[in-house]
Design a protein around this motif. Structure first.
Motif, mmCIF file in Angstrom:
data_model
loop_
_atom_site.group_PDB
_atom_site.id
_atom_site.type_symbol
_atom_site.label_atom_id
_atom_site.label_comp_id
_atom_site.label_asym_id
_atom_site.label_seq_id
_atom_site.Cartn_x
_atom_site.Cartn_y
_atom_site.Cartn_z
ATOM 1 N N GLY A 156 0.779 -1.232 0.000
ATOM 2 C CA GLY A 156 0.000 0.000 0.000
ATOM 3 C C GLY A 156 0.809 1.279 0.000
ATOM 4 O O GLY A 156 0.238 2.371 -0.023
ATOM 5 N N ASP A 157 2.146 1.194 0.006
ATOM 6 C CA ASP A 157 2.974 2.406 0.062
ATOM 7 C C ASP A 157 2.840 3.269 -1.185
ATOM 8 O O ASP A 157 2.940 2.775 -2.308
ATOM 9 C CB ASP A 157 4.449 2.030 0.214
ATOM 10 N N VAL A 158 2.655 4.569 -0.975
ATOM 11 C CA VAL A 158 2.790 5.550 -2.049
ATOM 12 C C VAL A 158 4.214 6.107 -1.971
ATOM 13 O O VAL A 158 4.941 5.852 -1.009
ATOM 14 C CB VAL A 158 1.754 6.683 -1.917
ATOM 15 N N THR A 159 4.622 6.888 -2.968
ATOM 16 C CA THR A 159 6.029 7.315 -3.020
ATOM 17 C C THR A 159 6.420 8.241 -1.863
ATOM 18 O O THR A 159 7.582 8.271 -1.471
ATOM 19 C CB THR A 159 6.348 8.025 -4.352
ATOM 20 N N THR A 160 5.467 8.984 -1.321
ATOM 21 C CA THR A 160 5.791 9.830 -0.178
ATOM 22 C C THR A 160 6.228 8.974 1.002
ATOM 23 O O THR A 160 7.198 9.293 1.703
ATOM 24 C CB THR A 160 4.590 10.696 0.224
ATOM 25 N N GLN A 161 5.546 7.868 1.229
ATOM 26 C CA GLN A 161 5.936 6.962 2.310
ATOM 27 C C GLN A 161 7.296 6.324 2.013
ATOM 28 O O GLN A 161 8.134 6.185 2.902
ATOM 29 C CB GLN A 161 4.870 5.879 2.492
ATOM 30 N N SER A 162 7.510 5.947 0.743
ATOM 31 C CA SER A 162 8.804 5.373 0.365
ATOM 32 C C SER A 162 9.935 6.377 0.568
ATOM 33 O O SER A 162 11.022 6.024 1.025
ATOM 34 C CB SER A 162 8.768 4.924 -1.103
ATOM 35 N N LEU A 163 9.675 7.633 0.219
ATOM 36 C CA LEU A 163 10.668 8.689 0.415
ATOM 37 C C LEU A 163 11.030 8.820 1.894
ATOM 38 O O LEU A 163 12.207 8.917 2.254
ATOM 39 C CB LEU A 163 10.121 10.020 -0.120
ATOM 40 N N ILE A 164 10.018 8.784 2.749
ATOM 41 C CA ILE A 164 10.272 8.908 4.189
ATOM 42 C C ILE A 164 11.063 7.698 4.693
ATOM 43 O O ILE A 164 11.975 7.844 5.511
ATOM 44 C CB ILE A 164 8.942 9.049 4.959
ATOM 45 N N ARG A 165 10.747 6.518 4.196
ATOM 46 C CA ARG A 165 11.501 5.318 4.610
ATOM 47 C C ARG A 165 12.980 5.452 4.216
ATOM 48 O O ARG A 165 13.869 5.058 4.976
ATOM 49 C CB ARG A 165 10.887 4.067 3.977
ATOM 50 N N LEU A 166 13.214 5.993 3.028
ATOM 51 C CA LEU A 166 14.603 6.215 2.598
ATOM 52 C C LEU A 166 15.302 7.197 3.529
ATOM 53 O O LEU A 166 16.433 6.969 3.962
ATOM 54 C CB LEU A 166 14.631 6.735 1.161
ATOM 55 N N VAL A 167 14.641 8.300 3.847
ATOM 56 C CA VAL A 167 15.224 9.311 4.727
ATOM 57 C C VAL A 167 15.549 8.715 6.096
ATOM 58 O O VAL A 167 16.599 9.012 6.686
ATOM 59 C CB VAL A 167 14.272 10.517 4.869
ATOM 60 N N LEU A 168 14.684 7.869 6.612
ATOM 61 C CA LEU A 168 14.920 7.243 7.915
ATOM 62 C C LEU A 168 16.166 6.354 7.883
ATOM 63 O O LEU A 168 16.916 6.279 8.866
ATOM 64 C CB LEU A 168 13.698 6.430 8.347
ATOM 65 N N GLU A 169 16.397 5.676 6.762
ATOM 66 C CA GLU A 169 17.612 4.860 6.637
ATOM 67 C C GLU A 169 18.852 5.740 6.521
ATOM 68 O O GLU A 169 19.883 5.470 7.132
ATOM 69 C CB GLU A 169 17.505 3.939 5.408
ATOM 70 N N LEU A 170 18.750 6.811 5.751
ATOM 71 C CA LEU A 170 19.883 7.730 5.588
ATOM 72 C C LEU A 170 20.230 8.407 6.910
ATOM 73 O O LEU A 170 21.397 8.686 7.191
ATOM 74 C CB LEU A 170 19.563 8.774 4.523
ATOM 75 N N ARG A 171 19.201 8.667 7.708
ATOM 76 C CA ARG A 171 19.434 9.283 9.011
ATOM 77 C C ARG A 171 20.289 8.383 9.913
ATOM 78 O O ARG A 171 21.028 8.862 10.768
ATOM 79 C CB ARG A 171 18.094 9.587 9.686
ATOM 80 N N LYS A 172 20.182 7.073 9.682
ATOM 81 C CA LYS A 172 20.998 6.103 10.431
ATOM 82 C C LYS A 172 22.365 5.901 9.777
ATOM 83 O O LYS A 172 23.104 4.999 10.141
ATOM 84 C CB LYS A 172 20.251 4.758 10.513
ATOM 85 N N ARG A 173 22.649 6.729 8.773
ATOM 86 C CA ARG A 173 23.891 6.635 7.993
ATOM 87 C C ARG A 173 23.982 5.311 7.236
ATOM 88 O O ARG A 173 25.080 4.815 6.973
ATOM 89 C CB ARG A 173 25.110 6.831 8.900
ATOM 90 N N ASN A 174 22.846 4.800 6.898
ATOM 91 C CA ASN A 174 22.774 3.599 6.058
ATOM 92 C C ASN A 174 22.576 4.064 4.618
ATOM 93 O O ASN A 174 21.452 4.177 4.131
ATOM 94 C CB ASN A 174 21.614 2.710 6.512
ATOM 95 N N VAL A 175 23.680 4.376 3.965
ATOM 96 C CA VAL A 175 23.636 4.982 2.630
ATOM 97 C C VAL A 175 23.903 3.922 1.567
ATOM 98 O O VAL A 175 24.904 3.203 1.644
ATOM 99 C CB VAL A 175 24.684 6.116 2.501
ATOM 100 N N PRO A 176 23.028 3.798 0.565
ATOM 101 C CA PRO A 176 23.205 2.793 -0.483
ATOM 102 C C PRO A 176 24.067 3.297 -1.636
ATOM 103 O O PRO A 176 24.429 4.476 -1.689
ATOM 104 C CB PRO A 176 21.774 2.563 -0.958
ATOM 105 N N ASP A 177 24.372 2.400 -2.543
ATOM 106 C CA ASP A 177 25.004 2.780 -3.806
ATOM 107 C C ASP A 177 23.952 3.087 -4.866
ATOM 108 O O ASP A 177 24.181 3.890 -5.773
ATOM 109 C CB ASP A 177 25.905 1.650 -4.315
ATOM 110 N N LEU A 178 22.814 2.429 -4.712
ATOM 111 C CA LEU A 178 21.742 2.556 -5.707
ATOM 112 C C LEU A 178 20.399 2.380 -5.009
ATOM 113 O O LEU A 178 20.238 1.508 -4.149
ATOM 114 C CB LEU A 178 21.906 1.488 -6.799
#
Length: 375
Positions: A156-178
């Motif tokens: 059920g995720d829309v892109t706004t929710q996906s964007l927030i999930r990405l930000v939450l991972e980046l906040r933990k310094r979990n940075v991807p390559d792609l």
């Protein structure tokens, strides 16, 4: 006068008791009827030709009923509940993805890939090792790329929710390559279902999975929730969005593009790459089976206009000139099943593992073009 009042109260009491008994009996009946309907739909999907082993597929769908539940989560409103099963496993809200045990290289040299999306990417209709992220991981390994792939998709995720999930991972310094964002149709579904773009799908229903203390504060009595009303009016038919296609498609597209701009800006700042995929829908498939044709009709009947809204969104995206986005940012997969005669869809919006395989080959090829292993 007192005797008359007592008689009236007695009659009202008996009537209330009868109505309560009828409501409880009808609720129990409809729960059983709805469960039977879901079981019948699962059996039909298992025997639709999408799955090579119908008996195994039926077993999978029984597991899916519990595994696809969601719980409340801060910021994103929901996440998948943890689950351990034969076909489906979710840990800390993230579905298990295939990883090669044969690759023993230093983990620091692995290509770290995040996938974000809704139910189709999560793998509704597929086993853990045959979701799109799992298949992409396998295909990359076959081509010499050691990839650490994580499936952050939530049903059920829309892109706004996906964007927030990405930000939450980046906040933990979990940075991807792609980062791969896969979806699009949920944006249209949400706009059509809610009557406005830019809100989570089933926004009001998400309150039901909030913590108990919050849920108690949000309890409201709605007539449509009573079994007696259902008996008198039948199943509630959603109005859909056929009369507001142009306005809603513009709004949904504005929200989607706005999120893409944010993601692109973040990726440039943190030096990771992005891929965006607009998923196909059943109406794109030219050679539909009888089962798929029935599912398409049911899908349109459940929410009139949803399919047309997504088609219009994609058409406008192709035509719209947006200078803030680089060229070839979007990969539209509308033709990926166009000429496939085999059964692909297990319901009106989700495909089986063959469909995942075809999509994964396209995504894996795009990743290889960006991160080709040294010869």
């Amino acid at each position: 006068m007192t005797a008359l009042l007592n008689e009236i109260w007695a009659i009202l009491g008996v009537a209330l008791l009868l109505l309560t008994t009828l409501e409880v009996s009808l609720t129990s009946y409809y729960e059983r009827a709805d469960k039977t309907e879901r079981q019948s739909a699962a059996k039909a999907a298992a025997n639709s030709g999408v799955y090579a082993n119908p008996e195994l597929a039926e077993e999978y769908f029984k597991e899916l009923t519990d595994a696809k539940a969601r719980v409340w989560a801060s910021y994103t409103q929901s996440q998948q509940t943890d689950y351990a099963g034969k076909f489906i496993n979710v840990h800390e809200g993230t579905r298990r993805t295939w990883h090669s045990e044969a690759i023993k290289d230093d983990k620091r040299t692995r290509l770290k890939i995040f996938f974000f999306g809704g139910s189709t990417l999560w793998g509704l209709g597929s086993r853990d090792d045959f979701t799109i992220p799992s298949l992409v991981a396998k295909m990359l390994a076959e081509n010499g790329i050691s990839a650490d792939v994580t499936n952050y998709a939530v049903i059920g995720d829309v892109t706004t929710q996906s964007l927030i999930r990405l930000v939450l991972e980046l906040r933990k310094r979990n940075v991807p390559d792609l980062v791969v964002f896969y979806g699009g149709s949920v944006e249209a579904f949400s706009a059509c279902y809610e009557g406005e773009p830019g809100v989570p799908l089933g926004n009001s229903n998400l309150e039901k999975i909030s913590p108990k203390k919050e849920a108690k504060a949000r309890i409201s009595i709605r007539l449509e929730n009573f079994a007696l009303i259902r008996l008198l009016t039948g199943k509630t038919q959603l109005a859909g969005c056929s009369k507001k296609l142009d306005v809603l498609s513009d709004g949904a597209l504005d929200v989607y593009l706005g999120n893409v701009r944010f993601i692109e800006a973040i990726s440039r700042s943190l030096s990771f790459r992005t891929l965006f995929y607009l998923e196909p829908q059943l109406s794109d498939k030219t050679h539909r089976t009888k089962y798929e044709e029935d599912q398409l009709l049911k899908s349109e009947k459940r929410l009139p206009g949803k399919n047309d809204l997504y088609s219009l969104m994609r058409s406008k995206l192709v035509k719209r000139e947006d200078e803030s986005l680089e060229q070839n940012v979007f990969h539209d997969l509308r033709t990926i099943f166009a000429d496939v005669a085999n059964p692909i869809y297990m319901d009106g919006g989700h495909y089986g593992e063959d469909g995942n395989d075809r999509i994964s080959r396209k995504i894996a090829a795009d990743i290889l073009a960006l991160h080709a292993p040294p010869k």
